[in-house]
Design an enzyme around this catalytic site. Structure first.
Site, PDB file in Angstrom:
ATOM      1  N   THR A 187     -83.045 -28.298 -33.619  1.00 20.87           N
ATOM      2  CA  THR A 187     -82.618 -29.187 -32.707  1.00 20.87           C
ATOM      3  C   THR A 187     -82.581 -30.790 -32.794  1.00 20.87           C
ATOM      4  O   THR A 187     -82.237 -31.463 -31.971  1.00 20.87           O
ATOM      5  CB  THR A 187     -83.271 -28.936 -30.917  1.00 20.87           C
ATOM      6  OG1 THR A 187     -84.393 -29.317 -31.215  1.00 20.87           O
ATOM      7  CG2 THR A 187     -83.242 -27.412 -30.792  1.00 20.87           C
ATOM      8  N   CYS A 380     -36.200 -30.001 -41.181  1.00 20.18           N
ATOM      9  CA  CYS A 380     -36.215 -31.583 -41.669  1.00 20.18           C
ATOM     10  C   CYS A 380     -35.887 -31.949 -43.181  1.00 20.18           C
ATOM     11  O   CYS A 380     -34.702 -31.616 -43.556  1.00 20.18           O
ATOM     12  CB  CYS A 380     -37.386 -32.488 -41.112  1.00 20.18           C
ATOM     13  SG  CYS A 380     -36.809 -34.079 -40.866  1.00 20.18           S
ATOM     14  N   GLY A 382     -36.458 -29.889 -45.373  1.00 21.14           N
ATOM     15  CA  GLY A 382     -36.139 -28.491 -45.884  1.00 21.14           C
ATOM     16  C   GLY A 382     -34.762 -28.340 -45.365  1.00 21.14           C
ATOM     17  O   GLY A 382     -33.932 -27.746 -46.274  1.00 21.14           O
ATOM     18  N   MET A 383     -34.247 -29.047 -44.475  1.00 20.35           N
ATOM     19  CA  MET A 383     -32.711 -28.574 -43.993  1.00 20.35           C
ATOM     20  C   MET A 383     -31.778 -29.526 -45.168  1.00 20.35           C
ATOM     21  O   MET A 383     -30.821 -29.308 -45.612  1.00 20.35           O
ATOM     22  CB  MET A 383     -32.414 -29.182 -42.710  1.00 20.35           C
ATOM     23  CG  MET A 383     -31.089 -29.635 -42.286  1.00 20.35           C
ATOM     24  SD  MET A 383     -30.569 -29.585 -40.780  1.00 20.35           S
ATOM     25  CE  MET A 383     -29.278 -30.692 -40.814  1.00 20.35           C
ATOM     26  N   GLU A 404     -32.547 -41.124 -50.365  1.00 18.39           N
ATOM     27  CA  GLU A 404     -34.139 -41.113 -50.453  1.00 18.39           C
ATOM     28  C   GLU A 404     -34.779 -41.153 -51.928  1.00 18.39           C
ATOM     29  O   GLU A 404     -35.418 -41.866 -52.438  1.00 18.39           O
ATOM     30  CB  GLU A 404     -34.864 -40.028 -49.454  1.00 18.39           C
ATOM     31  CG  GLU A 404     -36.186 -40.054 -49.589  1.00 18.39           C
ATOM     32  CD  GLU A 404     -36.836 -39.105 -48.435  1.00 18.39           C
ATOM     33  OE1 GLU A 404     -36.252 -38.549 -47.717  1.00 18.39           O
ATOM     34  OE2 GLU A 404     -37.986 -39.144 -48.465  1.00 18.39           O
ATOM     35  N   HIS A 513     -38.319 -31.173 -35.851  1.00 14.66           N
ATOM     36  CA  HIS A 513     -39.402 -30.396 -35.876  1.00 14.66           C
ATOM     37  C   HIS A 513     -39.791 -29.662 -34.651  1.00 14.66           C
ATOM     38  O   HIS A 513     -40.597 -30.032 -33.794  1.00 14.66           O
ATOM     39  CB  HIS A 513     -40.486 -31.463 -36.149  1.00 14.66           C
ATOM     40  CG  HIS A 513     -40.614 -32.082 -37.443  1.00 14.66           C
ATOM     41  ND1 HIS A 513     -41.016 -31.680 -38.587  1.00 14.66           N
ATOM     42  CD2 HIS A 513     -39.844 -33.503 -37.685  1.00 14.66           C
ATOM     43  CE1 HIS A 513     -40.877 -32.531 -39.686  1.00 14.66           C
ATOM     44  NE2 HIS A 513     -40.218 -33.510 -39.169  1.00 14.66           N
ATOM     45  N   GLU A 515     -41.704 -27.132 -34.511  1.00 18.62           N
ATOM     46  CA  GLU A 515     -43.409 -26.769 -34.658  1.00 18.62           C
ATOM     47  C   GLU A 515     -43.921 -27.545 -33.649  1.00 18.62           C
ATOM     48  O   GLU A 515     -44.914 -27.194 -33.093  1.00 18.62           O
ATOM     49  CB  GLU A 515     -43.848 -26.890 -35.771  1.00 18.62           C
ATOM     50  CG  GLU A 515     -43.902 -28.294 -36.510  1.00 18.62           C
ATOM     51  CD  GLU A 515     -42.713 -28.654 -37.369  1.00 18.62           C
ATOM     52  OE1 GLU A 515     -41.708 -28.216 -36.957  1.00 18.62           O
ATOM     53  OE2 GLU A 515     -42.969 -29.632 -38.226  1.00 18.62           O
TER      54      GLU A 515
END
Ligand code: GLN
Length: 538
Positions: A187, A380, A382-383, A404, A513, A515
């Site tokens: 402790t 994103c 990924g697309m 990009e 996104h 998710e």
């Protein structure tokens, strides 16, 4: 007025302050109270937007477009309350605000100091937008004793004093280690950490002791005695088998009751833990598994795709399967190994990302998913990669690329203001990296009779974005002629938000996104549908 609960950490970091705060929020909500969660981050970055996922884990995005610490994701998933910009602040932002004010002469020539000016700004943040809540749970990042978190700890001390101690509660989360060699639970680290906290003037009201085993009463008593905390308020949190057990375990320890008692409040409702029990059972007992490959750049760090991992797992709950996440480094994915590496995979997911590294592997994996009719979800980046793959291999636009990472190709992906009507680049676009993205919640209109519309079950959706580049709408017809349908567009019809492939069981790319909006107790339909397709694959 809201009551404020401050959560600090001691001994070591990563003990689960975020999860403890989020679980407490769930329990207090179940008791009938309105709760918001906030986080104070001690680092100097103005926001986590430009921080590498390798170092810091994912950047979580709110509806109102803030790039925040990933802990806000935990908060949302457990409390089901959408976080806002006003729920996360960093030392960098605090100083930025104070220094801006100083430059404008707003301090009227006074000496600008940590106390009171920095602490005042922190207190302003804590209190802001809190009037409609019953509780604000405010987590302080880092651990007590860090130089960096000191102004925050000082500010919460002052804050409690300002609003009256009966309206503020301090919870301290510490580690209570077990030493194998001496077969003992220790402790002392907790005692020292509380001593540190008290030296700044904060007496914790509740101590949560993280341990790998249950802490015997005699040790709890010791902590109670040395740390000056009532024995009932020394609470243990033993390592859980899955995070979804955390609300169950804190309920057993009566954390919600202890908090309500402190504030002299009564529970308005009884807590229902059955949804958590149900999903815990699926995670721990279900035999049926599906293997989902996540092919990205940040596969080595567990938290780099935190919300995504969560959303996939949630998709499993709806289908009563365990989702086994197979992380594959896109940089290491060689063309000739793809078949072997993706052998037992029932679904391929390409997550969001930035920069050129690893794009080749991602594009090859997409081609593999498309040709072999493996369920595919591109998020994103990924697309965008799915668009490039299709343009190169089906539309025969060999120079198709994203501006990009290639300024000289054909920009099927580019910045909005970058192309003219014929898809040609018209403008250079180097900008600061911070704060130049399409961020936060945007509407998308879904096409009638599309797969995506059947998944969402409605025609207007709102999802969260975090990207600079867009699919070039000028190529829409060309893609659609070959079967890649732009099945979701921005309401003005200018920005492609969703793509899907005809003659494929499940192939979807989304510019946003999803998710970020999935929650264990209400899984996101897109992930549920993806996992369902993966479950039915082969
Ligand atoms: N790098 C891409 C862009 O900025 C995708 C970003 C992402 O995947 N979040 O548009």
């Amino acid at each position: 007025m809201a009551r404020f609960i401050f959560v600090t950490g001691g001994v070591v970091s990563s003990l689960g302050k975020g999860l403890s705060s989020a679980s407490l929020a769930y329990l207090l909500q179940s008791r009938g109270y309105k709760v918001r969660l906030r986080k104070l981050d001690p680092y100097l970055n103005v926001d986590p937007g430009t921080m590498s996922p390798f170092q810091h884990g994912e950047v979580f995005v709110t509806d109102d477009g803030a790039e925040t610490d990933l802990d806000l994701g935990h908060y949302e998933r457990f409390s089901q309350v959408s976080a806002k910009k006003s729920d996360n602040i960093t030392t960098g932002k605090i100083y930025n605000d104070v220094l801006k004010k100083e430059r404008k002469g707003r301090y009227l020539g006074k000496t600008v100091q940590v106390i009171p000016h920095i602490t005042d700004r922190i207190k302003e943040f804590i209190k802001n937008d809190s009037s409609k809540e019953d509780f604000i749970i405010c987590e302080i990042g880092g651990i007590v004793g860090d130089i960096e978190s000191l102004p925050f700890v000082e500010a919460i001390r002052q804050f409690a004093n300002d609003i009256g101690k009966k309206n503020a509660l301090f919870i301290h989360l510490t580690l209570v280690p077990y030493l194998k060699s001496s077969d003992e639970i220790k402790t002392k680290p907790t005692q020292h950490s509380v001593k540190e906290l008290r030296s700044i003037g904060i007496q914790p009201d509740i101590i949560i002791c993280r341990s790998d085993r249950s802490i015997p009463l005699e040790h709890r008593k010791k902590i109670s005695l040395f740390c000056n905390v009532h024995i009932n308020n020394v609470i243990e949190t033993v390592d859980v088998r899955t995070i979804y057990e955390a609300p169950i375990s804190f309920f057993k320890e009566k954390l919600d009751n202890r908090v309500l008692n402190y504030f002299k409040l009564r529970p308005k409702k009884s807590v229902s833990l059955s949804p958590w029990k149900k999903i815990t059972k699926i995670i721990l007992n279900t035999k049926k598994q599906v293997n989902i490959a996540i092919i990205g750049k940040y596969v080595d760090l567990k938290d780099a795709y935190k919300s995504l991992d969560e959303a996939l797992t949630h998709g499993g709950f709806d289908n009563k399967v365990r989702v086994n996440l197979v992380r594959i480094d896109s940089e290491q994915l060689k063309i000739n190994e793809i078949k072997l590496k993706l052998k037992n995979i029932s679904g391929i997911l390409i997550p969001g990302g930035f920069g050129k590294r690893g794009t080749k592997g991602k594009i090859e994996a997409i081609k593999f998913a498309r040709k072999n009719k493996i369920p595919f979800l591109g998020i994103c980046y990924g697309m965008q990669m799915a668009i490039i793959e299709f343009a190169r291999n089906k539309l025969n636009l060999k120079r198709a690329t994203s501006s990009e990472f290639d300024k000289n190709g054909l920009p099927v992906i580019g910045l909005i203001n970058e192309w003219n009507k014929d898809g040609k680049i018209i403008k250079g676009t180097d900008k600061n990296l911070g704060g130049t993205m399409r961020l936060g919640s945007y509407d998308a209109k879904l096409k009638d009779r599309s797969l995506i519309k059947s998944i969402y079950g409605r025609s207007l959706i709102k999802e969260r974005h975090r990207h600079r580049y867009e699919v070039n709408i000028n190529f829409k017809e060309k893609f659609e002629k070959k079967g890649l349908i732009f099945s979701g567009l921005s309401p003005d019809g200018k920005l492609p938000e969703i793509i899907e492939l005809n003659n494929h069981p499940w192939f979807i790319g989304v510019q946003f996104h999803p998710e970020f909006k999935s929650r264990p107790l209400s899984p996101h339909p897109l992930f549920s549908s993806f996992i369902k397709a993966a479950k039915n694959h082969k």
